[in-house]
Design a protein around this motif. Structure first.
Motif, PDB file in Angstrom:
ATOM      1  N   ARG A 196       0.841  -1.193   0.000  1.00 46.82           N
ATOM      2  CA  ARG A 196       0.000   0.000   0.000  1.00 46.82           C
ATOM      3  C   ARG A 196       0.877   1.243   0.000  1.00 46.82           C
ATOM      4  NH1 ARG A 196      -3.184  -1.051   4.186  1.00 46.82           N
ATOM      5  NH2 ARG A 196      -4.750  -1.999   2.822  1.00 46.82           N
ATOM      6  N   ILE A 197       0.536   2.230  -0.854  1.00 47.57           N
ATOM      7  CA  ILE A 197       1.292   3.476  -0.938  1.00 47.57           C
ATOM      8  C   ILE A 197       0.992   4.320   0.300  1.00 47.57           C
ATOM      9  CG2 ILE A 197       1.734   5.555  -2.280  1.00 47.57           C
ATOM     10  CD1 ILE A 197       2.671   2.977  -3.589  1.00 47.57           C
ATOM     11  N   GLU A 198       2.030   4.604   1.087  1.00 50.63           N
ATOM     12  CA  GLU A 198       1.869   5.369   2.315  1.00 50.63           C
ATOM     13  C   GLU A 198       2.466   6.760   2.240  1.00 50.63           C
ATOM     14  OE1 GLU A 198       3.579   2.992   5.347  1.00 50.63           O
ATOM     15  OE2 GLU A 198       2.019   1.439   5.278  1.00 50.63           O
ATOM     16  N   GLN A 199       3.316   7.012   1.259  1.00 50.40           N
ATOM     17  CA  GLN A 199       3.936   8.327   1.148  1.00 50.40           C
ATOM     18  C   GLN A 199       4.241   8.618  -0.316  1.00 50.40           C
ATOM     19  OE1 GLN A 199       7.753   8.388   3.038  1.00 50.40           O
ATOM     20  NE2 GLN A 199       8.425   6.479   2.135  1.00 50.40           N
ATOM     21  N   THR A 200       4.271   9.893  -0.617  1.00 52.23           N
ATOM     22  CA  THR A 200       4.605  10.352  -1.959  1.00 52.23           C
ATOM     23  C   THR A 200       5.727  11.375  -1.843  1.00 52.23           C
ATOM     24  OG1 THR A 200       2.353   9.973  -2.759  1.00 52.23           O
ATOM     25  CG2 THR A 200       3.749  11.457  -4.046  1.00 52.23           C
ATOM     26  N   GLU A 201       6.844  11.093  -2.497  1.00 52.75           N
ATOM     27  CA  GLU A 201       8.008  11.969  -2.447  1.00 52.75           C
ATOM     28  C   GLU A 201       8.199  12.648  -3.793  1.00 52.75           C
ATOM     29  OE1 GLU A 201       9.752  12.760   0.079  1.00 52.75           O
ATOM     30  OE2 GLU A 201       9.203  11.255   1.581  1.00 52.75           O
ATOM     31  N   SER A 202       8.578  13.907  -3.748  1.00 52.24           N
ATOM     32  CA  SER A 202       8.881  14.664  -4.955  1.00 52.24           C
ATOM     33  C   SER A 202      10.393  14.777  -5.075  1.00 52.24           C
ATOM     34  CB  SER A 202       8.235  16.048  -4.879  1.00 52.24           C
ATOM     35  OG  SER A 202       8.488  16.781  -6.061  1.00 52.24           O
ATOM     36  N   ILE A 203      10.962  14.288  -6.181  1.00 48.89           N
ATOM     37  CA  ILE A 203      12.413  14.261  -6.345  1.00 48.89           C
ATOM     38  C   ILE A 203      12.787  14.938  -7.656  1.00 48.89           C
ATOM     39  CG2 ILE A 203      12.670  12.140  -5.000  1.00 48.89           C
ATOM     40  CD1 ILE A 203      13.001  10.633  -7.636  1.00 48.89           C
ATOM     41  N   THR A 204      14.034  15.401  -7.708  1.00 48.91           N
ATOM     42  CA  THR A 204      14.565  16.003  -8.922  1.00 48.91           C
ATOM     43  C   THR A 204      15.170  14.922  -9.811  1.00 48.91           C
ATOM     44  OG1 THR A 204      16.742  16.387  -7.935  1.00 48.91           O
ATOM     45  CG2 THR A 204      15.061  18.109  -7.646  1.00 48.91           C
ATOM     46  N   LEU A 205      15.536  15.317 -11.007  1.00 51.14           N
ATOM     47  CA  LEU A 205      16.148  14.371 -11.930  1.00 51.14           C
ATOM     48  C   LEU A 205      17.484  13.873 -11.409  1.00 51.14           C
ATOM     49  CD1 LEU A 205      16.353  12.875 -14.613  1.00 51.14           C
ATOM     50  CD2 LEU A 205      17.205  14.982 -15.653  1.00 51.14           C
ATOM     51  N   GLN A 206      18.302  14.760 -10.849  1.00 49.29           N
ATOM     52  CA  GLN A 206      19.589  14.324 -10.335  1.00 49.29           C
ATOM     53  C   GLN A 206      19.437  13.388  -9.151  1.00 49.29           C
ATOM     54  OE1 GLN A 206      22.549  14.909 -11.793  1.00 49.29           O
ATOM     55  NE2 GLN A 206      23.282  13.418 -10.305  1.00 49.29           N
ATOM     56  N   GLN A 207      18.444  13.645  -8.293  1.00 46.35           N
ATOM     57  CA  GLN A 207      18.173  12.712  -7.208  1.00 46.35           C
ATOM     58  C   GLN A 207      17.727  11.359  -7.746  1.00 46.35           C
ATOM     59  OE1 GLN A 207      15.304  14.993  -4.960  1.00 46.35           O
ATOM     60  NE2 GLN A 207      16.812  15.573  -3.412  1.00 46.35           N
ATOM     61  N   ALA A 208      16.929  11.370  -8.799  1.00 45.42           N
ATOM     62  CA  ALA A 208      16.496  10.110  -9.412  1.00 45.42           C
ATOM     63  C   ALA A 208      17.693   9.333  -9.947  1.00 45.42           C
ATOM     64  CB  ALA A 208      15.483  10.385 -10.521  1.00 45.42           C
ATOM     65  N   ILE A 209      18.638  10.032 -10.591  1.00 46.37           N
ATOM     66  CA  ILE A 209      19.830   9.353 -11.114  1.00 46.37           C
ATOM     67  C   ILE A 209      20.660   8.780  -9.972  1.00 46.37           C
ATOM     68  CG2 ILE A 209      21.999   9.714 -12.353  1.00 46.37           C
ATOM     69  CD1 ILE A 209      20.562  11.752 -14.084  1.00 46.37           C
ATOM     70  N   ASP A 210      20.808   9.522  -8.888  1.00 47.15           N
ATOM     71  CA  ASP A 210      21.561   9.015  -7.741  1.00 47.15           C
ATOM     72  C   ASP A 210      20.886   7.793  -7.137  1.00 47.15           C
ATOM     73  OD1 ASP A 210      23.488  10.885  -8.014  1.00 47.15           O
ATOM     74  OD2 ASP A 210      22.769  12.228  -6.447  1.00 47.15           O
ATOM     75  N   LEU A 211      19.567   7.855  -6.999  1.00 45.24           N
ATOM     76  CA  LEU A 211      18.845   6.706  -6.463  1.00 45.24           C
ATOM     77  C   LEU A 211      18.986   5.493  -7.365  1.00 45.24           C
ATOM     78  CD1 LEU A 211      15.569   8.373  -5.149  1.00 45.24           C
ATOM     79  CD2 LEU A 211      17.224   7.108  -3.785  1.00 45.24           C
ATOM     80  N   ALA A 212      18.900   5.705  -8.662  1.00 45.32           N
ATOM     81  CA  ALA A 212      19.027   4.584  -9.592  1.00 45.32           C
ATOM     82  C   ALA A 212      20.395   3.941  -9.481  1.00 45.32           C
ATOM     83  CB  ALA A 212      18.780   5.068 -11.024  1.00 45.32           C
ATOM     84  N   ARG A 213      21.436   4.742  -9.364  1.00 44.54           N
ATOM     85  CA  ARG A 213      22.787   4.178  -9.267  1.00 44.54           C
ATOM     86  C   ARG A 213      23.006   3.473  -7.942  1.00 44.54           C
ATOM     87  NH1 ARG A 213      27.230   8.395 -10.561  1.00 44.54           N
ATOM     88  NH2 ARG A 213      28.437   6.491 -10.457  1.00 44.54           N
ATOM     89  N   ARG A 214      22.342   3.961  -6.894  1.00 46.30           N
ATOM     90  CA  ARG A 214      22.506   3.331  -5.591  1.00 46.30           C
ATOM     91  C   ARG A 214      21.733   2.027  -5.497  1.00 46.30           C
ATOM     92  NH1 ARG A 214      20.287   6.533  -0.481  1.00 46.30           N
ATOM     93  NH2 ARG A 214      18.323   5.933  -1.488  1.00 46.30           N
ATOM     94  N   ASN A 215      20.543   1.972  -6.093  1.00 42.08           N
ATOM     95  CA  ASN A 215      19.643   0.836  -5.895  1.00 42.08           C
ATOM     96  C   ASN A 215      19.622  -0.147  -7.059  1.00 42.08           C
ATOM     97  OD1 ASN A 215      18.951   2.210  -3.563  1.00 42.08           O
ATOM     98  ND2 ASN A 215      17.087   3.084  -4.425  1.00 42.08           N
TER      99      ASN A 215
END
Length: 632
Positions: free
Chosen positions: A189-208
């Motif tokens: 179940r979706i409990e939270q919604t986060e707003s991220i930037t493109l650079q944060q998305a790239i960092d998350l992708a590389r980390r995960n």
């Protein structure tokens, strides 16, 4: 007769105005006049949406006003706040020849001036409610196009040094157990919604990213394989110790035979029998220290080491390639999410326009100068726009989950785009410079050269294996024996010894197997060279395709902005004509359709431009600010 028609038109206009005022006072947001009704087609701005271009200076008496809205919690409640204009001096039009140059002044400036001169009043936007459905996700809308005045920032933007310096939310961490799977609805179940930037998305992708994690483990495997081959440079030293106690079965049989013989003689002589003893064992301790070394006469060992090193380099380049591809895929998904947000915003504005057209048609019908057919047309148009809005919201939710999937975040989190929908920047390199940089930087090209070197070293090792192989060795032995035999002359005690050996092996004839393996490696070398040539042409085509697409998208942004301004003015005039009784409902619907198409074209041009920048960056790869060659 002409005077009578004018009086009727004025009376109908007044009736529509009072009707709209009464409806707005009862259940709608603030009222608007006939002159301000054209502003309904403007799309409200959210905090993460900015204009795609800068604003040129305008007279103080007729400012171009844009509306900024916070993301609403309910689509029926959208408070508006006016936003001021940033005036900048225009630049020369000839600077728009290529995308590596600064952004030129928009050709839509003249259209904006014409709109201002035609008597368009100041923008006082009245927000109209939109039918809300379950689980509606509010999104900011696209901005109104404004004339371009200053050069846009360079592309690509400077990225943070190192990994995860953009500090993405810690709540987006995935489950540490990769084998965990949900068993209850609460787990997904979706409990939270986060707003991220493109650079944060790239960092998350590389980390995960599991793909990068696997590639990193493969690099570690190859690094260990190199160390394994380098071990052949050193001699081998082995120590062996054997401790044993032995009581032989043959000795036991011998003792029994001797005892029977003694017993037989004693019976014959009539004397008592005596014991001949027992089977005696032996204790032995043998220690051996052996040193051996393979003398590489013809370079087979060095060839194997070199091949392992090249294999490590191949895996490192593959990690680099996957990191670049992951950045591109993440940017592509992020821009698709922005596109879906913009589509929802456009459809929301279309619904508001359709609602206004329906109110106008109903007011004309109540005044006796309209027809039921026009009302039915407006109702059908509103239903169609609401359906398109529902489809756009569906696509938006799918795009959000696609971004969450590629980032591999927590199962209970959802993502929205925080970056504004605007041009990402400009490309500063010419086409020729971009092609040269791509040939230098693309890891795919270097991979083929590395593969060629691997095959070359493997061929060298195979040919060296057909030549004589020399190995030398030495052994030192310490032996201790302690038999159970009490005989003082029995073999017992400690002694040592040594041995030195040299072995020469020459496989004179193997039926042609080694030669055949060498031919295979030669074919691999030729294949790698051909693939390098093929990839070089492909890289150039990718750079040229992305570059030309960037030029086209850049021009489309300018054209689409002018088209939006013209479509808005056309809708304003069509609505005024219909309210005055000299136009038709079909003209208004067609003008609304044209405005929606113009807004979608502008959104498509912006998203396509940003995706083109990302594609060009991927085609060139390893730009100085990327910092993507490091391991995540």
């Amino acid at each position: 007769m002409r005077v009578f028609r004018q009086i009727v038109a004025v009376g109908v206009g007044a009736a529509i105005t009072f009707s709209n005022a009464a409806q707005s006072a009862s259940a709608q947001p603030p009222t608007q006049s006939l002159d301000s009704s054209a502003d309904l087609n403007r799309l409200e701005l959210g905090p993460n949406v900015r204009s795609t271009s800068n604003i040129s200076s305008e007279p103080a008496s007729e400012p171009e006003e844009s509306i900024a809205l916070n993301p609403p919690t309910s689509e029926s409640q959208q408070p508006a706040a006016a936003n001021s204009i940033a005036s900048t001096p225009p630049i020369q039009p000839e600077q728009a020849s290529k995308p590596q140059q600064a952004a030129p002044a928009s050709p839509a400036t003249q259209s904006a001036q014409n709109v201002a001169q035609s008597g368009t009043p100041a923008n006082t936007v009245s927000q109209q409610p939109i039918p809300s459905g379950p689980n509606n996700v509010p999104v900011p809308n696209l901005p109104a196009p404004t004339p371009r005045g200053t050069p846009i920032e360079s592309f690509p933007p400077v990225t943070p040094k190192g990994i995860l310096e953009t500090n993405p939310p810690a709540s987006l961490e995935p489950n540490p157990n990769p084998l965990q799977f949900p068993t209850k609805p609460e787990d997904v179940r979706i409990e939270q919604t986060e707003s991220i930037t493109l650079q944060q998305a790239i960092d998350l992708a590389r980390r995960n990213s599991q793909t990068l994690q696997i590639a990193q483990k493969q690099v570690e495997q190859s690094r260990s394989a190199v160390r394994e081959q380098q071990a052949a440079l050193y001699p081998e030293l082995n120590f062996q110790m054997d401790a044993s106690r032995s009581v032989t079965a043959g000795g036991e049989l011998g003792v029994r035979a001797a005892q029977r013989r003694v017993d037989s003689q004693a019976r014959q002589t009539g004397q008592p029998s005596t014991s001949v003893g027992q089977n005696l064992g032996s204790n032995t301790l043998n220690n051996t220290l052996q040193l051996s070394y393979d003398v590489d006469l013809f370079g087979r060992r060095n060839a194997n080491i070199r091949a392992a090193e090249e294999q490590l380099r191949l895996r490192e380049l593959d990690l680099e390639r996957q990191a670049e591809q992951l950045r591109f895929d993440t940017a592509e998904v992020y821009y698709n999410l922005q596109n879906s947000d913009g589509q929802v915003a456009i459809r929301q504005a279309s619904v508001r326009n359709a609602q206004q057209s329906l109110r106008d048609a109903e007011a004309l019908e109540r005044a006796g100068v309209g027809t039921r057919f026009a009302v039915l047309q407006a109702q059908a148009n509103l239903a169609n726009e609401q359906q398109q809005l529902s489809v756009a919201r569906r696509d938006q939710r799918v795009a959000q989950r696609r971004l969450a999937e590629i980032l591999n975040i927590s199962q209970s989190a959802n993502l929205t785009a925080a970056d504004p929908i605007e041009q990402a920047g400009s490309w500063r390199l010419s086409l020729e410079e971009s092609i040269v940089q791509a040939v230098k930087n693309r890891p795919e090209l270097e991979q083929q050269l590395v593969q060629r070197d691997i095959s070359k070293q493997q061929r060298r090792a195979i040919l060296a294996g057909r030549l004589p192989q020399l190995s030398v060795g030495a052994a030192y032995n310490v032996l201790g024996q302690d038999p159970d035999d009490p005989n003082p002359f029995a073999t017992r005690g400690w002694a040592d010894g040594y041995s030195v050996r040299a072995s020469l092996t020459w496989n004179i004839f193997d039926g042609g197997a080694a030669k055949a393996r060498a031919k295979q490696r030669e074919a691999d070398m030729t294949i790698a060279e051909s693939r390098f040539d093929q990839l070089r042409n492909q890289v150039r085509r990718e750079v040229e395709q992305a570059y030309y697409g960037l030029e086209s998208s850049f021009e489309n942004i300018e054209t689409s902005e002018a088209g939006v301004l013209q479509a808005r003015e056309a809708l304003r005039l069509a609505r005024l004509r219909f309210q005055a009784g000299v136009g038709t409902q079909t003209d208004v619907i067609q003008a609304e359709t044209d405005l929606t198409r113009a807004e979608r074209n502008r959104l498509s041009a912006i998203i396509t431009y940003n995706q083109g920048l990302s594609s060009l960056q991927r085609a060139v790869s390893n730009l100085p600010t990327n910092n993507l060659s490091d391991a995540p």
